[in-house]
Write an enzyme that holds these catalytic residues in place. Structure first.
Site, PDB file in Angstrom:
ATOM      1  N   ASP A 168       0.770  -1.402  -0.080  1.00  0.00           N
ATOM      2  CA  ASP A 168       0.111  -0.079  -0.004  1.00  0.00           C
ATOM      3  C   ASP A 168       0.966   1.149   0.117  1.00  0.00           C
ATOM      4  O   ASP A 168       0.273   2.347   0.365  1.00  0.00           O
ATOM      5  CB  ASP A 168      -1.015   0.189   1.219  1.00  0.00           C
ATOM      6  CG  ASP A 168      -0.248   0.190   2.474  1.00  0.00           C
ATOM      7  OD1 ASP A 168       0.934  -0.174   2.618  1.00  0.00           O
ATOM      8  OD2 ASP A 168      -0.825   1.022   3.277  1.00  0.00           O
ATOM      9  N   GLU A 169       2.174   1.191  -0.504  1.00  0.00           N
ATOM     10  CA  GLU A 169       2.984   2.486  -0.517  1.00  0.00           C
ATOM     11  C   GLU A 169       3.884   2.385  -1.489  1.00  0.00           C
ATOM     12  O   GLU A 169       4.175   1.172  -1.955  1.00  0.00           O
ATOM     13  CB  GLU A 169       3.881   1.971   0.835  1.00  0.00           C
ATOM     14  CG  GLU A 169       4.014   3.044   1.967  1.00  0.00           C
ATOM     15  CD  GLU A 169       4.863   2.819   2.862  1.00  0.00           C
ATOM     16  OE1 GLU A 169       5.942   3.198   2.893  1.00  0.00           O
ATOM     17  OE2 GLU A 169       4.527   1.822   3.880  1.00  0.00           O
TER      18      GLU A 169
HETATM   19 MG   LIG Z   1      -0.505   2.771   4.576  1.00  0.00          MG
END
Ligand SMILES: [Mg+2]
Length: 406
Positions: free
Chosen positions: A105-106
């Site tokens: 998620d990054e």
């Molecule tokens: Mg995050």
């Protein structure tokens, strides 16, 4: 080297946001994705409502439950997160080909030189934010700066749904008042030591200067100082698309005792961990596959509190899954173990963190070196000595005699 423009995109409470998207009745509730609060699992992701009660990632789920009794615990849908992450990556790649997924998620995006084509970093961030919201229905935070460290700290600064831009030349000024903890690579132990010297904010660390820090921390001290003033030189390295590293094996005769199953699991963990290390990856998730003698097959996944490539981590997680899910009174025919959510291995920046962990890493790389020389069977930890029924041990077998690493 000219000034770079680096953007860090970090999805807000990603696993939880994906769950809320599946089930809108969860909106506004204290939601936790992770292990069961009755077991020994940990929190992988907590909604902001749950965080208000002090719930944090990597905290034991049982503790989270005490802090926030009304929290809704979900075991999550890893497939959904992985698929979503893949689509996000494609969105990021519309802005620049230089995209490094730091985790599911990054991501870091190197926007250097794209301004004429795509407009200012702020315009790019706003467009991406809207695209992600429209196509995925998920919130994200953005940080922009001249280095990865600056961009990462900036994206975290106004979470959730933040957008922080640090102009070139203002890095040290931006960092100076921040609590030390915000600097990547400063974990609890280092933090404790620095706090013991009376240091509170990143500016205090910067004021010590590179020489002084090098005296205390060795060469790593110079890097620490460079990060503290926003002059680190880490490049955005596009990560190749990778799915997983895993292995499975079928028993010669179906197995009905836990001891034999665990011995095999330990071998699989060693094998997979060693391949992760050889390729320079750590894994975020582990999937255990069980096939019973009636061919019913079960796969169960778990997420590590932090990415790892240590067999002790792989084994203990796999053992827990096996204990929890081999509940049918049917023999086992096959065991499989695979790791996904692979991230490039970053050298551990936290210089004083966990001597135990470091020893494990040393031991692991020593074992890798020996294996390379003599083949994979050359050395086995005590815990994965082959079951007694198997063929004779090779002459260099050390199973059972190796000093306990703990
Ligand atoms: Mg995050």
């Amino acid at each position: 080297m000219g000034t770079r423009t680096i953007m860090h995109v970090d999805m807000d409470a990603f696993f939880v946001a994906c769950e809320v998207r599946r089930d809108p009745s969860l909106v506004g509730k204290a939601v936790i994705v992770g292990g069961s609060p009755d077991g020994r699992g940990v929190v992988c992701s907590a909604s902001y409502e749950a965080r208000r009660f002090g719930v944090r990632s990597a905290m034991p789920s049982s503790q989270a439950k005490r802090l926030c009794p009304e929290a809704i615990f979900l075991c999550g849908h890893m497939e959904d997160y992985v698929e979503t992450s893949r689509r996000l990556r494609a969105l990021f790649e519309e802005a620049t080909p230089v995209v490094e997924m730091a985790s599911l998620d990054e991501a870091y995006l190197d926007l250097t030189g794209t301004e004429r084509l795509w407009g200012s970093p702020r315009a790019v961030a706003e467009r991406l934010r809207d695209r992600i919201r429209e196509t995925e229905g998920l919130p994200a935070s953005f940080g922009v700066g001249t280095t990865k460290t600056i961009a990462k700290i900036a994206s975290d600064w106004k979470k959730p749904q933040g957008l922080v831009i640090v102009e070139p030349g203002r890095e040290a000024e931006f960092l100076a008042p921040m609590p030390l903890r915000r600097l990547p690579g400063i974990g609890p132990k280092t933090h404790e030591r620095l706090a013991g010297w009376g240091l509170k904010v990143i500016g205090d660390l910067a004021a010590l200067g590179p020489e002084r820090l090098a005296q205390v921390f060795g060469e790593g001290g110079r890097d620490l100082w460079a990060r503290a003033v926003g002059q680190d030189t880490g490049r955005v390295t596009p990560s190749r698309e990778r799915k997983s590293i895993g292995r499975e094996m079928t028993f010669d005769t179906d197995v009905d005792d836990m001891e034999t199953a665990l011995a095999e699991l330990s071998r699989l963990a060693e094998d997979v961990a060693s391949r992760l290390r050889a390729k320079g990856f750590s894994a975020q998730h582990l999937t255990l596959k069980l096939r019973h003698s009636d061919f019913k097959t079960l796969t169960r996944a778990s997420t590590f509190p932090t990415p790892t490539n240590l067999e002790t981590d792989l084994f203990s997680t796999a053992r827990e899954l096996l204990g929890r899910h081999w509940t049918r009174r049917v023999r086992l025919r096959l065991l499989g173990l695979s790791c996904s959510g692979l991230v490039e291995d970053v050298p551990q920046l936290d210089l004083l963190e966990g001597p135990h962990r470091e020893r494990q890493a040393h031991l692991a790389s020593a074992i890798d070196a020996i294996r390379k020389r003599h083949g994979a069977e050359a050395i086995r930890r005590g815990s994965s000595a082959p079951p007694k029924t198997s063929t004779a041990l090779p002459p260099w077998e050390t199973g059972g005699q190796e000093p306990d690493p703990h």
